[in-house]
Motif scaffolding. Structure first.
Motif, PDB file in Angstrom:
ATOM      1  N   HIS A 111      44.202  42.164  39.269  1.00 44.75           N
ATOM      2  CA  HIS A 111      43.801  41.569  39.027  1.00 44.75           C
ATOM      3  C   HIS A 111      43.881  40.374  40.108  1.00 44.75           C
ATOM      4  CE1 HIS A 111      44.002  41.793  34.911  1.00 44.75           C
ATOM      5  NE2 HIS A 111      45.646  41.946  34.358  1.00 44.75           N
ATOM      6  N   GLY A 112      44.383  40.920  40.941  1.00 41.74           N
ATOM      7  CA  GLY A 112      44.095  40.393  42.500  1.00 41.74           C
ATOM      8  C   GLY A 112      42.960  40.335  43.273  1.00 41.74           C
ATOM      9  N   PRO A 114      44.590  38.421  33.234  1.00 42.42           N
ATOM     10  CA  PRO A 114      44.488  37.777  34.722  1.00 42.42           C
ATOM     11  C   PRO A 114      44.970  36.652  33.818  1.00 42.42           C
ATOM     12  CG  PRO A 114      42.035  37.947  34.725  1.00 42.42           C
ATOM     13  CD  PRO A 114      42.580  38.735  33.772  1.00 42.42           C
ATOM     14  N   ASP A 115      45.857  36.462  35.311  1.00 46.84           N
ATOM     15  CA  ASP A 115      46.948  34.537  34.245  1.00 46.84           C
ATOM     16  C   ASP A 115      45.495  33.538  34.984  1.00 46.84           C
ATOM     17  OD1 ASP A 115      48.612  32.328  34.620  1.00 46.84           O
ATOM     18  OD2 ASP A 115      49.670  32.895  36.548  1.00 46.84           O
ATOM     19  N   GLY A 165      40.059  40.771  33.956  1.00 45.26           N
ATOM     20  CA  GLY A 165      40.701  41.274  33.417  1.00 45.26           C
ATOM     21  C   GLY A 165      40.851  43.038  34.303  1.00 45.26           C
ATOM     22  N   GLN A 171      48.150  36.342  40.855  1.00 43.24           N
ATOM     23  CA  GLN A 171      47.979  37.323  40.675  1.00 43.24           C
ATOM     24  C   GLN A 171      49.341  38.171  39.957  1.00 43.24           C
ATOM     25  OE1 GLN A 171      46.254  37.225  37.652  1.00 43.24           O
ATOM     26  NE2 GLN A 171      45.562  35.549  38.606  1.00 43.24           N
ATOM     27  N   THR A 208      46.366  47.208  32.687  1.00 44.57           N
ATOM     28  CA  THR A 208      47.409  45.606  33.141  1.00 44.57           C
ATOM     29  C   THR A 208      47.430  45.762  32.221  1.00 44.57           C
ATOM     30  OG1 THR A 208      45.310  44.000  32.863  1.00 44.57           O
ATOM     31  CG2 THR A 208      44.961  45.380  35.126  1.00 44.57           C
TER      32      THR A 208
END
Length: 282
Positions: free
Chosen positions: A67-68, A116-117, A108, A62, A112
């Protein structure tokens, strides 16, 4: 005079003896049930650990730190919900862990600028993994040995589908290489070279046999012989292409889907399938 056999029969066991025998039976049954429960909990914990490791890998890629962190929190909640103490009831999930396992990480963290990815297949798998894991502590003690392995197997399959989705995404971003679907004499894979040689030899044999059967070597005879010889070439090439498509990570195929393509390839050309896979088609 006839002597009654009754005095010679074994005396019936006393109540204490019967109680000891029955007690040993119950004790052995309880030990067996406890062993099954323990094995089921080990299986659930292993599946949860694999799920947590996968989510940590998602967290590591991320770009947004928030998000991480959210995904790391999800990984911890997955590992805890599937742990023996929580499944057994000695420990309990708190409200924050329940909210985490409700799948909030797929949306997410706030502020941000975007989600998230996650690939769509990864997002679905993450939601399913959270739902399966949070169900583990809800299993009833008398059904734990049957229900936990079921949930664990489903969780393992779900994580595998998420991993395939991630691998497919990475493969789709790489340059396409359609040439690898075709066999060649200079292929780096020795199995592919063996399969190519087998197809070529069969085509040459059919060509020569058909030409000899026609009894002539004029242009029409050679054309007919060549057309006949192309049949094994076409089937072998199609079988090889199916097998290589089955192994294409960009498709994200599961085991059943790959097996289906392998069966189709074997139906087209068993020998080429055996040469490429190293086993006799089922």
């Amino acid at each position: 005079m006839t002597i009654s056999p009754l005095p010679w029969l074994p005396l019936p066991a006393t109540f204490d003896q019967v109680a000891r025998v029955v007690g040993r039976g119950f004790e052995q049954g309880a030990r067996a049930a406890a062993g099954e429960d323990l094995a089921a909990m080990h299986r659930a914990a292993a599946a949860g650990a694999r799920a947590a490791a996968w989510v940590r890998r998602l967290a590591g890629r991320q770009a947004a730190a928030a998000h991480g962190r959210a995904l790391e929190q999800t990984a911890r909640a997955l590992a805890r919900a599937s742990s023996q103490d929580v499944v057994r009831g000695e420990g309990r999930l708190d409200e924050q862990e329940y909210r985490t396992l409700a799948g909030t990480a797929v949306l997410g963290a706030g502020n941000t600028g975007g989600p998230p990815d996650l690939h769509p297949g990864e997002r679905t798998a993450l939601l399913a993994a959270c739902a399966l894991t949070v169900a583990m502590p809800a299993t009833a003690p008398d059904r734990r040995s049957a229900e936990l392995p079921l949930l664990a197997d489903e969780l393992t399959g779900t994580v595998a589908s998420g991993e395939r989705a991630g691998a497919a995404r990475a493969a789709r971003r790489a340059a396409a290489d359609g040439g690898r679907l075709a066999l060649g004499a200079d292929d780096h894979d020795p199995r592919a070279r063996r399969a190519h040689r087998g197809i070529t030899e069969r085509a040459f044999y059919v060509f020569e046999l058909d030409l000899a059967h026609q009894g002539g070597h004029d242009e029409d005879a050679r054309r007919r012989a060549l057309a006949t010889a192309l049949a094994p070439v076409g089937r072998g090439a199609a079988a090889a292409a199916l097998l290589r498509v089955a192994d294409d990570p960009a498709l994200g195929l599961d085991g059943d889907q790959r097996h289906h393509l392998t069966r189709l390839a074997a139906d087209l050309d068993p020998r080429t399938t055996r040469d490429l896979t190293g086993r006799t088609p089922a």
